[in-house]
Design a protein around this motif. Sequence first.
Motif, mmCIF file in Angstrom:
data_model
loop_
_atom_site.group_PDB
_atom_site.id
_atom_site.type_symbol
_atom_site.label_atom_id
_atom_site.label_comp_id
_atom_site.label_asym_id
_atom_site.label_seq_id
_atom_site.Cartn_x
_atom_site.Cartn_y
_atom_site.Cartn_z
ATOM 1 N N UNK A 214 0.824 -1.203 0.000
ATOM 2 C CA UNK A 214 0.000 0.000 0.000
ATOM 3 C C UNK A 214 0.860 1.256 0.000
ATOM 4 N N UNK A 215 1.935 1.245 0.787
ATOM 5 C CA UNK A 215 2.840 2.398 0.842
ATOM 6 C C UNK A 215 3.420 2.689 -0.537
ATOM 7 N N UNK A 216 3.825 1.643 -1.242
ATOM 8 C CA UNK A 216 4.385 1.810 -2.582
ATOM 9 C C UNK A 216 3.365 2.380 -3.564
ATOM 10 N N UNK A 217 2.085 2.233 -3.245
ATOM 11 C CA UNK A 217 1.020 2.721 -4.125
ATOM 12 C C UNK A 217 0.456 4.064 -3.670
ATOM 13 N N UNK A 218 1.038 4.658 -2.604
ATOM 14 C CA UNK A 218 0.594 5.977 -2.168
ATOM 15 C C UNK A 218 -0.371 5.982 -1.003
ATOM 16 N N UNK A 219 -0.489 4.834 -0.309
ATOM 17 C CA UNK A 219 -1.351 4.733 0.863
ATOM 18 C C UNK A 219 -0.514 4.503 2.113
ATOM 19 N N UNK A 220 -1.103 4.733 3.258
ATOM 20 C CA UNK A 220 -0.452 4.368 4.507
ATOM 21 C C UNK A 220 -1.491 3.749 5.438
ATOM 22 N N UNK A 221 -1.021 2.792 6.250
ATOM 23 C CA UNK A 221 -1.919 2.093 7.143
ATOM 24 C C UNK A 221 -2.429 2.992 8.256
ATOM 25 N N UNK A 222 -3.751 2.934 8.487
ATOM 26 C CA UNK A 222 -4.352 3.701 9.582
ATOM 27 C C UNK A 222 -4.896 2.772 10.665
ATOM 28 N N UNK A 223 -5.563 1.673 10.246
ATOM 29 C CA UNK A 223 -6.130 0.720 11.200
ATOM 30 C C UNK A 223 -6.002 -0.692 10.621
ATOM 31 N N UNK A 224 -5.941 -1.672 11.510
ATOM 32 C CA UNK A 224 -5.860 -3.077 11.105
ATOM 33 C C UNK A 224 -6.737 -3.892 12.036
ATOM 34 N N UNK A 225 -7.533 -4.782 11.443
ATOM 35 C CA UNK A 225 -8.349 -5.701 12.227
ATOM 36 C C UNK A 225 -8.095 -7.123 11.734
ATOM 37 N N UNK A 226 -7.948 -8.059 12.664
ATOM 38 C CA UNK A 226 -7.702 -9.463 12.356
ATOM 39 C C UNK A 226 -8.700 -10.337 13.096
ATOM 40 N N UNK A 227 -8.942 -11.541 12.581
ATOM 41 C CA UNK A 227 -9.702 -12.528 13.343
ATOM 42 C C UNK A 227 -8.781 -13.173 14.381
ATOM 43 N N UNK A 228 -9.345 -13.992 15.255
ATOM 44 C CA UNK A 228 -8.577 -14.574 16.355
ATOM 45 C C UNK A 228 -7.414 -15.439 15.884
ATOM 46 N N UNK A 229 -7.573 -16.111 14.742
ATOM 47 C CA UNK A 229 -6.527 -16.995 14.232
ATOM 48 C C UNK A 229 -5.571 -16.290 13.271
#
Length: 318
Positions: A291-306
Amino acid sequence: MTYRFHDCQPEFDDFHHSVIHGLSATPKQIPPKFFYDEVGSQIFDQICAQPEYYVPAVERSIFETHAEDILASLQIEDCHLIEPGAGSSIKVRFLLDRVRPAMYVPMDISAEHLRASAARLAADYPGLPVHAVCVDHTKPYALPSDIPATRRVFFYPGSSLGNFDPAEAIRFLRDLRSKAGDDGRLLIGVDTKKPADILHLAYNDPAGVTAAFNLNLLERLRKELASDVDPDSFEHRAFYNAARGRIEMHLVSREAQRVRVNGNTFDFDAGESIHTENSYKYTPDELRQLAWDAGWMGEKLWLDDKGYFSVHLLKARA
């Protein structure tokens, strides 16, 4: 009901040309977009119901578990929500059932399917402006001027990004970034790397539904391209290529044979395959770098338990 349909008249890739070109290549290949004729689309719906294919259920569990945080982070009430490859607009209903954006923009290449699904959605959510855009979102396109250029949030669930190779994925994400503007965001679902046995089961379900989905490509050749190919002379094979971080799907010839397609002939050795699909898997860090290489930056991340699946909220990078 506030509903508009914008037909950008996308050009369809020719099935005949793509098959002849792909079977003439080394290795042989057919693009995965041709899976989705009427029969293939029905079979894919059956894949999503198989217990071994974890993606729909796990992604849904993330949205349900983290609904409050996702909605608060999106600030969706003020945004123009745009969904490339919206299909039947089923997954977006999770968001629309809880809060209404300023506008919803479903995009799909199939005009008839898009028109019907967008009209149903507009009827189900009175007062929501719906601007359906018939376009091939994998090729260059411009959004209609009716869609404000500010506060755009792109919604791309279901791990469809994995069907692009990494370079194509960057180009696709960069195009979304250019359309999002400097205040834009992207909510995207991504399948993660996990033990090979879990991935193997997901793409080799015991009921044989994924195999039928893959082999349906050969049925299309028989029906639409005057081919003498015998689907029973090929078998479905899917495996995890750890070095490339992707599932590969192939149709493997059971024997040495010659296949005719619209007057063209193609020789197969026993064990030679037609490469039909890749599905790349990304760790959260790998996705953030992409995403960074495409002009975005991470703001939030959500994962399942596994940690089987990840949902990322990205914001435009200056």
